[in-house]
Design a protein around this motif. Structure first.
Motif, short mmCIF file in Angstrom:
data_model
loop_
_atom_site.label_atom_id
_atom_site.label_comp_id
_atom_site.label_asym_id
_atom_site.label_seq_id
_atom_site.Cartn_x
_atom_site.Cartn_y
_atom_site.Cartn_z
N THR A 263 0.96 -0.82 0.56
CA THR A 263 -0.13 -0.21 -0.08
C THR A 263 0.87 1.27 -0.21
O THR A 263 1.87 1.43 0.38
CB THR A 263 -1.05 -0.21 1.44
N GLY B 161 7.93 4.65 13.87
CA GLY B 161 6.68 3.61 13.38
C GLY B 161 7.63 2.56 13.54
O GLY B 161 7.50 2.01 11.70
N THR C 178 2.34 -0.66 4.12
CA THR C 178 1.41 -2.27 4.88
C THR C 178 2.18 -2.73 4.24
O THR C 178 2.18 -3.75 3.33
CB THR C 178 0.04 -1.59 5.03
N THR D 65 1.43 2.99 1.95
CA THR D 65 1.79 3.68 3.66
C THR D 65 2.57 2.48 4.03
O THR D 65 2.59 2.79 5.31
CB THR D 65 0.52 3.99 4.23
#
Length: 231
Positions: A73, A114, A77, A75
């Motif tokens: 994705t 993150g 994922t 982002t």
């Protein structure tokens, strides 16, 4: 997987032993009647957490290191990152929240950059799975040791919501784990076409029928767009 990659051929996932042992999606008679039995309520919540936990881990079965880490994705994922993230969240909610911190936690557990959403080059797939198992065992020990009304504090929540019970955290973590298991299901399907948990909830279609099904949905989407611009 890039935008130029072909759509993977769909094949249903076999039932993982870990999912079968935690009940899969099968219903039991628990909760069939109103109850004030705290132990039964806790067992029900715990079983749902274990079921979703097993479903998430099963999405790594058969993946190579590169596939497990591959971001599908915008982002980023990826399946291994989802497993690592849930392991870390689980360690915090059933550890620090109830004054039962996980022993020797990894440094990334306290990071806010993150780094819980992907495995570094220094971490292998097996490392992440092993930590998830350690986190799960610690969580299960907390659940077994405490009553549903046991009090805890979530320091990273807003002050007015920090006071919680084990009941609240069990519901929260079952939701959190189920949400990310769903993410992993879609990511895995995009990687190699493996779909579902082998629990009977995926429609029974041949690979050819899945192709036809998807083409039908593409056709509907295209025709709906044309309709919206028609004079």
């Amino acid at each position: 997987m890039s935008s130029a990659d072909p759509v993977p051929e769909v094949h249903p996932a076999p039932t993982a032993p870990s999912i079968a042992s935690s009940g899969g999606s099968l219903l039991s008679d628990e909760g069939a009647a109103p109850t004030t039995d705290e132990l039964l309520v806790k067992q029900t919540l715990h079983r749902y957490l274990q079921k979703h936990r097993a479903a998430l881990l099963a999405k790594l079965d058969g993946l190579a290191e590169r596939q497990a880490r591959w971001p599908v994705t915008p982002t980023g994922t990826n399946v291994l990152g989802l497993v690592k993230h849930v392991a870390g969240v689980q360690a915090g909610y059933f550890g620090e929240v109830f004054g039962r911190p996980l022993a020797d936690p990894p440094a990334w557990l306290e990071a806010e950059d993150g780094s819980d959403m992907y495995a570094t080059l220094d971490e292998t797939l097996d490392d992440v799975v092993a930590f998830h198992h350690r986190s799960a065992a610690h969580a299960d020990a907390t659940i077994e040791a405490l009553d549903l009304d046991a009090r805890g504090v979530v320091p990273w929540w807003p002050a007015e919501h920090r006071a919680v019970t084990l009941h609240r955290i069990l519901v929260h973590m079952a939701y959190e784990t189920a949400r990310h298991a769903g993410h992993a299901d879609i990511v895995r399907e995009m990687l190699d076409g493996l779909a579902g948990d082998g629990d009977g909830n995926l429609a029974r279609k041949t690979p050819e029928e899945w192709v036809e099904w998807r083409e039908r949905l593409v056709d509907i989407a295209e025709r709906s767009a044309l309709r919206s611009i028609a004079p």
